[in-house]
Design a protein around this motif. Structure first.
Motif, PDB file in Angstrom:
ATOM      1  N   PHE A  83       0.952  -1.041  -0.211  1.00  0.00           N
ATOM      2  CA  PHE A  83      -0.042   0.180   0.083  1.00  0.00           C
ATOM      3  C   PHE A  83       0.830   1.404  -0.087  1.00  0.00           C
ATOM      4  N   ARG A  84       0.146   2.309  -0.422  1.00  0.00           N
ATOM      5  CA  ARG A  84       0.885   3.665  -0.641  1.00  0.00           C
ATOM      6  C   ARG A  84       0.156   4.423   0.359  1.00  0.00           C
ATOM      7  N   TYR A  85       0.501   5.235   1.201  1.00  0.00           N
ATOM      8  CA  TYR A  85      -0.044   6.246   2.137  1.00  0.00           C
ATOM      9  C   TYR A  85       0.543   7.541   2.166  1.00  0.00           C
ATOM     10  N   LEU A  86      -0.171   8.485   2.669  1.00  0.00           N
ATOM     11  CA  LEU A  86       0.384   9.775   3.061  1.00  0.00           C
ATOM     12  C   LEU A  86       0.007  10.244   4.443  1.00  0.00           C
ATOM     13  N   PRO A  87       0.983  10.511   5.264  1.00  0.00           N
ATOM     14  CA  PRO A  87       0.465  10.949   6.708  1.00  0.00           C
ATOM     15  C   PRO A  87       0.143  12.466   6.707  1.00  0.00           C
ATOM     16  N   GLU A  88      -0.631  13.001   7.540  1.00  0.00           N
ATOM     17  CA  GLU A  88      -0.889  14.388   7.663  1.00  0.00           C
ATOM     18  C   GLU A  88      -1.215  14.636   9.051  1.00  0.00           C
ATOM     19  N   GLY A  89       0.012  15.436   9.731  1.00  0.00           N
ATOM     20  CA  GLY A  89      -0.320  15.829  11.086  1.00  0.00           C
ATOM     21  C   GLY A  89      -0.269  14.864  12.049  1.00  0.00           C
ATOM     22  N   VAL A  90       0.658  13.511  11.740  1.00  0.00           N
ATOM     23  CA  VAL A  90       0.556  12.876  12.394  1.00  0.00           C
ATOM     24  C   VAL A  90       1.490  12.754  13.617  1.00  0.00           C
ATOM     25  N   PRO A  91       1.279  12.734  14.794  1.00  0.00           N
ATOM     26  CA  PRO A  91       2.441  12.962  15.868  1.00  0.00           C
ATOM     27  C   PRO A  91       3.251  11.687  15.963  1.00  0.00           C
ATOM     28  N   ALA A  92       4.178  12.000  16.847  1.00  0.00           N
ATOM     29  CA  ALA A  92       5.434  10.600  16.903  1.00  0.00           C
ATOM     30  C   ALA A  92       4.582   9.721  17.686  1.00  0.00           C
ATOM     31  N   GLU A  93       3.560   9.883  18.553  1.00  0.00           N
ATOM     32  CA  GLU A  93       3.177   8.558  19.223  1.00  0.00           C
ATOM     33  C   GLU A  93       1.967   7.867  18.266  1.00  0.00           C
ATOM     34  N   ALA A  94       1.877   8.404  17.241  1.00  0.00           N
ATOM     35  CA  ALA A  94       0.781   7.407  16.501  1.00  0.00           C
ATOM     36  C   ALA A  94       1.280   6.218  15.773  1.00  0.00           C
ATOM     37  N   LYS A  95       0.264   5.550  15.377  1.00  0.00           N
ATOM     38  CA  LYS A  95       0.751   4.164  14.899  1.00  0.00           C
ATOM     39  C   LYS A  95      -0.554   3.939  13.834  1.00  0.00           C
ATOM     40  N   LEU A  96       0.188   3.302  12.595  1.00  0.00           N
ATOM     41  CA  LEU A  96      -0.671   2.840  11.462  1.00  0.00           C
ATOM     42  C   LEU A  96      -0.390   1.473  11.523  1.00  0.00           C
ATOM     43  N   LEU A  97      -1.771   0.730  11.920  1.00  0.00           N
ATOM     44  CA  LEU A  97      -1.667  -0.691  11.990  1.00  0.00           C
ATOM     45  C   LEU A  97      -2.446  -1.532  10.934  1.00  0.00           C
ATOM     46  N   VAL A  98      -1.898  -2.688  10.480  1.00  0.00           N
ATOM     47  CA  VAL A  98      -2.394  -3.503   9.719  1.00  0.00           C
ATOM     48  C   VAL A  98      -3.005  -4.760  10.327  1.00  0.00           C
ATOM     49  N   ASP A  99      -4.105  -5.198  10.354  1.00  0.00           N
ATOM     50  CA  ASP A  99      -4.453  -6.337  10.972  1.00  0.00           C
ATOM     51  C   ASP A  99      -5.391  -7.323   9.800  1.00  0.00           C
ATOM     52  N   LEU A 100      -5.256  -8.610  10.654  1.00  0.00           N
ATOM     53  CA  LEU A 100      -5.840  -9.825   9.686  1.00  0.00           C
ATOM     54  C   LEU A 100      -6.928 -10.387  10.340  1.00  0.00           C
ATOM     55  N   TRP A 101      -8.070 -10.473   9.981  1.00  0.00           N
ATOM     56  CA  TRP A 101      -9.271 -11.293  10.346  1.00  0.00           C
ATOM     57  C   TRP A 101      -9.256 -12.780  10.002  1.00  0.00           C
ATOM     58  N   ASN A 102      -9.370 -13.817  10.818  1.00  0.00           N
ATOM     59  CA  ASN A 102      -9.064 -15.022  10.573  1.00  0.00           C
ATOM     60  C   ASN A 102     -10.682 -15.883  10.904  1.00  0.00           C
ATOM     61  N   ASN A 103     -11.733 -15.067  10.834  1.00  0.00           N
ATOM     62  CA  ASN A 103     -12.983 -15.694  11.072  1.00  0.00           C
ATOM     63  C   ASN A 103     -13.319 -15.777  12.374  1.00  0.00           C
ATOM     64  N   LYS A 104     -12.093 -15.311  13.283  1.00  0.00           N
ATOM     65  CA  LYS A 104     -12.414 -15.449  14.774  1.00  0.00           C
ATOM     66  C   LYS A 104     -12.071 -14.249  15.622  1.00  0.00           C
ATOM     67  N   THR A 105     -10.788 -13.847  15.204  1.00  0.00           N
ATOM     68  CA  THR A 105     -10.223 -12.866  15.827  1.00  0.00           C
ATOM     69  C   THR A 105      -9.373 -11.695  14.815  1.00  0.00           C
ATOM     70  N   TRP A 106      -9.137 -10.565  15.328  1.00  0.00           N
ATOM     71  CA  TRP A 106      -8.132  -9.611  14.399  1.00  0.00           C
ATOM     72  C   TRP A 106      -6.832  -9.951  15.117  1.00  0.00           C
ATOM     73  N   THR A 107      -5.759 -10.073  14.310  1.00  0.00           N
ATOM     74  CA  THR A 107      -4.399  -9.955  14.593  1.00  0.00           C
ATOM     75  C   THR A 107      -3.549  -8.967  13.818  1.00  0.00           C
ATOM     76  N   ASN A 108      -2.892  -8.055  14.835  1.00  0.00           N
ATOM     77  CA  ASN A 108      -2.078  -7.213  14.391  1.00  0.00           C
ATOM     78  C   ASN A 108      -0.894  -7.727  13.538  1.00  0.00           C
ATOM     79  N   LEU A 109      -0.619  -7.494  12.273  1.00  0.00           N
ATOM     80  CA  LEU A 109       0.680  -7.767  11.481  1.00  0.00           C
ATOM     81  C   LEU A 109       1.645  -7.161  11.161  1.00  0.00           C
TER      82      LEU A 109
END
Length: 124
Positions: free
Chosen positions: A32-58
């Motif tokens: 993916f391509r992305y552009l941050p705007e006004g994102v502070p140092a404490e911020a996080k961009l997260l990508v998760d996977l659903w396995n039909n039961k739970t979300w897992t951060n990848l």
């Protein structure tokens, strides 16, 4: 490009509508391509996977103010990439991906410009 991008703000998520059948996949990749705007140092961009039961951060990306620090800086488009093998995760028949932005600043945003999901299957 920002006019065609999806604006992701804190507290919201971009989630796939239709699940993917990854049960026969040997390898799976999200780019993916992305552009941050006004994102502070404490911020996080997260990508998760659903396995039909739970979300897992990848994948968790964080901003950095200097070159080589963090994963992205405000004002420039960056590229995110994630590759998983069958041995890493059990892929389900109802898999989904989602993107989330965690930030203490409610005005922060990430513009997701392009998202590609690729699957490789070598077994019948």
């Amino acid at each position: 490009a920002e006019k065609e991008a999806v604006r992701l703000v804190p507290g919201a998520a971009l989630e796939q509508r239709q699940p993917m059948d990854l049960s026969r996949s040997d390898e799976w990749k999200v780019a993916f391509r992305y552009l941050p705007e006004g994102v502070p140092a404490e911020a996080k961009l997260l990508v998760d996977l659903w396995n039909n039961k739970t979300w897992t951060n990848l994948l968790t990306l964080t901003p950095g103010s200097d070159s080589g620090e963090g994963d992205f800086r405000n004002g420039s488009t960056d590229y995110g990439y994630l590759r998983l093998n069958r041995n890493d995760r059990v892929f389900s028949q109802d898999a989904k991906i989602r993107f989330r932005l965690e930030s203490p600043d409610e005005d922060a945003a990430i513009f997701l410009k392009e998202v590609g999901v690729y699957e490789r299957t070598t077994t019948p």
